[in-house]
Design a protein around this motif. Structure first.
Motif, PDB file in Angstrom:
ATOM      1  N   SER A  56       0.859  -1.174   0.000  1.00  0.00           N
ATOM      2  CA  SER A  56       0.000   0.000   0.000  1.00  0.00           C
ATOM      3  C   SER A  56       0.897   1.227   0.000  1.00  0.00           C
ATOM      4  O   SER A  56       2.112   1.128   0.170  1.00  0.00           O
ATOM      5  CB  SER A  56      -0.893  -0.012   1.240  1.00  0.00           C
ATOM      6  N   PHE A  57       0.284   2.394  -0.162  1.00  0.00           N
ATOM      7  CA  PHE A  57       1.047   3.632  -0.157  1.00  0.00           C
ATOM      8  C   PHE A  57       1.242   4.192   1.241  1.00  0.00           C
ATOM      9  O   PHE A  57       2.152   4.970   1.471  1.00  0.00           O
ATOM     10  CB  PHE A  57       0.348   4.695  -1.018  1.00  0.00           C
ATOM     11  N   SER A  58       0.395   3.829   2.192  1.00  0.00           N
ATOM     12  CA  SER A  58       0.455   4.481   3.504  1.00  0.00           C
ATOM     13  C   SER A  58       0.640   3.485   4.642  1.00  0.00           C
ATOM     14  O   SER A  58       0.186   2.348   4.575  1.00  0.00           O
ATOM     15  CB  SER A  58      -0.819   5.291   3.755  1.00  0.00           C
ATOM     16  N   ARG A  59       1.305   3.965   5.694  1.00  0.00           N
ATOM     17  CA  ARG A  59       1.467   3.153   6.906  1.00  0.00           C
ATOM     18  C   ARG A  59       0.108   2.862   7.537  1.00  0.00           C
ATOM     19  O   ARG A  59      -0.108   1.787   8.092  1.00  0.00           O
ATOM     20  CB  ARG A  59       2.352   3.889   7.912  1.00  0.00           C
ATOM     21  N   ALA A  60      -0.798   3.847   7.484  1.00  0.00           N
ATOM     22  CA  ALA A  60      -2.122   3.671   8.086  1.00  0.00           C
ATOM     23  C   ALA A  60      -2.858   2.504   7.430  1.00  0.00           C
ATOM     24  O   ALA A  60      -3.436   1.656   8.126  1.00  0.00           O
ATOM     25  CB  ALA A  60      -2.932   4.953   7.969  1.00  0.00           C
ATOM     26  N   ALA A  61      -2.848   2.446   6.110  1.00  0.00           N
ATOM     27  CA  ALA A  61      -3.540   1.360   5.398  1.00  0.00           C
ATOM     28  C   ALA A  61      -2.898   0.017   5.714  1.00  0.00           C
ATOM     29  O   ALA A  61      -3.595  -0.982   5.917  1.00  0.00           O
ATOM     30  CB  ALA A  61      -3.526   1.618   3.898  1.00  0.00           C
ATOM     31  N   ARG A  95       4.512  -0.992   2.947  1.00  0.00           N
ATOM     32  CA  ARG A  95       4.359   0.083   1.969  1.00  0.00           C
ATOM     33  C   ARG A  95       5.189  -0.245   0.738  1.00  0.00           C
ATOM     34  O   ARG A  95       6.084  -1.083   0.772  1.00  0.00           O
ATOM     35  CB  ARG A  95       4.837   1.401   2.571  1.00  0.00           C
TER      36      ARG A  95
END
Length: 111
Positions: A56-61, A95
């Motif tokens: 994914s692009f984000s740490r949150a995701a 990521r």
């Protein structure tokens, strides 16, 4: 989660299919990815979850996917593999830069 027809097609795709999920905010990408991983293991007969790569692009995701695969997130089903922690291996979830930068760095000569 009750998937729509496009989401169901992704979740139920053959294990040998490589997929890229692209959709806008709130479209259910995370839920679809989690269900796809579980389907690969439970229904696809994948014996080695470490062979799955989720980026994914984000740490949150990444954190949300990890929590849901571990059974700590919302929308968890009961029974079978859906109640168990899913381990994707050391580099199975991260990521884009976590997954690919190490491959792009040139090898350093020994000193």
């Amino acid at each position: 989660m009750t998937p729509d027809s496009e989401q169901a097609a992704v979740i139920e795709a053959a294990p040998e299919e490589r997929l890229v999920i692209v959709a806008g905010p709130g479209a259910g990408k995370t839920a679809v990815i989690v269900e796809r991983v579980r389907a690969l293991i439970e229904d696809g007969g994948l014996d080695r979850p470490g062979d799955i790569l989720v980026v994914s692009f984000s740490r949150a995701a990444v954190g949300v996917v990890a929590d849901r695969l571990a059974g700590r997130g919302r929308g968890q089903r009961r029974g079978g593999v859906r109640d168990q922690r899913v381990e994707l291996g050391e580099r199975g979830l991260g990521r884009l830069d976590d997954a690919f930068v190490p491959l792009l760095r040139p090898a350093r000569a020994p000193r």
